[in-house]
Scaffold this active site. Structure first.
Site, PDB file in Angstrom:
ATOM      1  N   ARG A  28      -2.438   4.496   3.982  1.00 19.74           N
ATOM      2  CA  ARG A  28      -4.508   3.997   4.722  1.00 19.74           C
ATOM      3  C   ARG A  28      -5.510   4.375   3.489  1.00 19.74           C
ATOM      4  NH1 ARG A  28      -4.216   5.226  10.943  1.00 19.74           N
ATOM      5  NH2 ARG A  28      -5.247   3.768  10.588  1.00 19.74           N
TER       6      ARG A  28
ATOM      7  N   TYR B 144       0.923  -0.697  -0.310  1.00 19.87           N
ATOM      8  CA  TYR B 144       0.095   0.110  -0.146  1.00 19.87           C
ATOM      9  C   TYR B 144       1.125   1.034  -0.225  1.00 19.87           C
ATOM     10  CZ  TYR B 144      -3.740  -3.550   0.786  1.00 19.87           C
ATOM     11  OH  TYR B 144      -4.696  -3.765   0.934  1.00 19.87           O
TER      12      TYR B 144
ATOM     13  N   CYS C 138      -7.557  -5.112  -6.961  1.00 19.22           N
ATOM     14  CA  CYS C 138      -6.184  -4.678  -6.187  1.00 19.22           C
ATOM     15  C   CYS C 138      -6.400  -6.579  -5.081  1.00 19.22           C
ATOM     16  CB  CYS C 138      -7.736  -4.009  -4.795  1.00 19.22           C
ATOM     17  SG  CYS C 138     -10.035  -5.116  -5.880  1.00 19.22           S
TER      18      CYS C 138
END
Length: 107
Positions: free
Chosen positions: A39, A25, A57
């Site tokens: 985040r 991420y 994803c």
DNA sequence: CTTATGACTATGA
DNA sequence: TTCATAGCCATAA
């Protein structure tokens, strides 16, 4: 123009991740130019249309190589199966082998 | 306007 | 090594 929002930038970046490769991420956040928003990358994934929108994803994992528990496609086990199917190597701990499958730009 | 939350990461015990 | 807490900042209510 070019201001489609942070989420769309993340989608475009994740979309460039080849099969058999994973990206953290924070890595995606850094690639889009804002490493603080690690985040929100995950939040963007949750809001993303998924593979139907061209956003794999499931190739986005933690920096340690662990998957997202409870928010995957039905369980991290399912996500792991998808990654393995693309050629991603997993460790015995159930984490992705980042040494082998960590994606980076220009690769 | 403020408060709460989150598919993260870094740091400390 | 794992577990807990702090900081990060956009989005929702």
């Amino acid at each position: 123009m070019e201001r489609e929002g942070f989420f769309d930038r993340v989608y475009g970046m994740v979309r460039q991740v080849p099969a058999g490769r994973v990206v953290s991420y924070g890595q995606v956040a850094t690639l889009v130019g804002e490493p603080r928003k690690a985040r929100f990358v995950g939040f963007a994934m949750h809001a993303s249309p998924g593979m139907a929108g061209g956003v794999p994803c499931h190739r986005v994992v933690f920096k340690d190589g662990s998957l997202a528990p409870g928010f995957a496609f039905g369980g991290p086990d399912v996500q792991r199966r998808m990654l393995e199917d693309e050629g991603v190597v997993f460790c015995e701990d159930g984490r992705v082998d980042m040494k082998r499958c960590a994606w980076e730009v220009g690769l």
